[in-house]
Enzyme design. Structure first.
Site, mmCIF file in Angstrom:
data_model
loop_
_atom_site.group_PDB
_atom_site.id
_atom_site.type_symbol
_atom_site.label_atom_id
_atom_site.label_comp_id
_atom_site.label_asym_id
_atom_site.label_seq_id
_atom_site.Cartn_x
_atom_site.Cartn_y
_atom_site.Cartn_z
ATOM 1 N N ARG A 237 0.805 -1.134 0.109
ATOM 2 C CA ARG A 237 -0.039 0.115 -0.032
ATOM 3 C C ARG A 237 0.927 1.175 -0.160
ATOM 4 N NH1 ARG A 237 -3.283 -2.843 -1.494
ATOM 5 N NH2 ARG A 237 -5.587 -3.321 -0.995
ATOM 6 N N GLU A 266 -3.416 7.830 -6.165
ATOM 7 C CA GLU A 266 -3.208 6.859 -7.498
ATOM 8 C C GLU A 266 -4.655 7.083 -8.135
ATOM 9 O OE1 GLU A 266 -3.215 2.702 -6.331
ATOM 10 O OE2 GLU A 266 -1.277 2.679 -5.338
ATOM 11 N N HIS A 285 -0.033 -0.100 -10.302
ATOM 12 C CA HIS A 285 -0.854 -0.919 -9.408
ATOM 13 C C HIS A 285 -1.294 -2.278 -10.265
ATOM 14 C CE1 HIS A 285 -3.086 -0.763 -5.401
ATOM 15 N NE2 HIS A 285 -2.817 -2.227 -5.785
#
Length: 319
Positions: A237, A266, A285
């Site tokens: 994370r 993000e 990601h």
């Protein structure tokens, strides 16, 4: 009368059809400003919800008085207030396990790409700047035989460590909430203090959930402990890291480089300094982003939802 389910993320057609055969389904392929009012209106009569990539706030859940279960197509549950779920007696299902190997593959690709400067050198070739044998200024560093420090040795951390130990002869050190005897036996992993992990590792790889206790838990103090030759890898994370401190450590060459699949915000802004640094490999990601794994996650999330609404125990409950 069929129970009402709200879907807030695109699902494969056959899985959507499976839900539609049993429930009254309101389907959103994603939530944005344009359809948010309709989404909130649908929650008023929902008994179940399924989706991902959207913070589900307590205000949203307050608007769903008949809700029984939320099934997230993810292993992480930081988009939810777990205390709220406990107080209200709601089920929160998630999808651990099925994404371990794909995520571990992605993490190890970051280790290799960062150490051998794969992205940087591939771009050099594409730009037509490969005019002869590269010099020492473009050399990378070895991965084989180095020390991997795992900050967290759960399912995914263990899968990364297996690749490192069995495939690359790496020494494994780790820090965890508790010792992991299986990892110690299979991988000759050594339990060390948090501080010693940062001091000793050639590659530091945190595998931590995002909680109030872990938010920004890695910052300037930790980067100062690392070797100047060490590489920081993060695919857990983004908010567990003080990103400004990481940028400073990279700029000042306090550490050698970083491989990142997650960020504080993000998508990553185009003006982020991380995109200007040659010693950073940045990915969007993609930890679990393979066709097979995302399919398996969706299948598990759908089954969790069905089980919960049928009155059975879902296979994986976070709450």
């Amino acid at each position: 009368m069929k129970q009402h389910v709200v879907v807030y993320k695109a699902l494969p057609e056959d899985l959507l059809s499976r839900l539609q055969a049993e429930f009254d389904v309101t389907y959103f392929t994603g939530i944005d400003a344009g359809n948010r009012p309709q989404f909130l209106d649908a929650l008023k009569t929902a008994q179940g919800m399924i989706g991902a990539s959207l913070p589900i706030t307590n205000d949203m859940l307050d608007a769903a008085p008949q809700l029984k279960i939320v099934s997230t197509i993810s292993v992480g549950v930081d988009n939810f207030d777990l205390d709220y779920f406990r107080k209200r007696g709601l089920m929160l299902a998630h999808t651990p396990g099925v994404l371990n190997e794909a995520t571990a593959d992605a993490i190890f690709s970051l280790i290799l790409a960062s150490a051998r400067r794969i992205v940087e050198l591939a771009e050099l070739v594409k730009a037509g700047k490969w005019t002869g044998s590269i010099g020492a200024s473009l050399f990378g560093v070895n991965v084989h035989g180095k020390t991997l420090g795992m900050l967290g040795m759960g399912r995914i951390g263990s899968a990364v460590a297996r690749r490192a130990h069995h495939g690359f002869g790496m020494k494994i050190i780790y820090h965890n909430t508790r010792p992991n005897p299986e990892a110690e036996q299979e991988l000759a992993a050594t339990y060390v203090s948090r501080e010693e992990l940062f001091r000793q590792a050639d590659f530091v790889c945190p595998m931590l959930p995002l909680t109030p206790q872990t938010e920004r838990t890695i910052g300037a103090q930790e980067f100062a402990l690392m070797k100047p030759s060490a590489i920081f890898i993060n695919a857990s994370r983004g908010k567990i890291v003080n990103e400004a401190a990481l940028i400073d450590a990279l700029r000042q060459k306090t550490i050698y480089g970083a491989g990142l699949d997650v960020f504080e915000k993000e998508p990553l802004s185009m003006d982020s300094p991380l995109l200007q640094l040659p010693n950073v490999v940045a990915l969007p990601h993609i930890g679990s982003a393979t066709h097979e794994t995302r399919r398996a996650m969706a299948e598990l999330a759908v089954q969790n939802l069905i089980d919960g609404l049928r009155g059975a125990q879902p296979q994986h409950l976070a709450v």
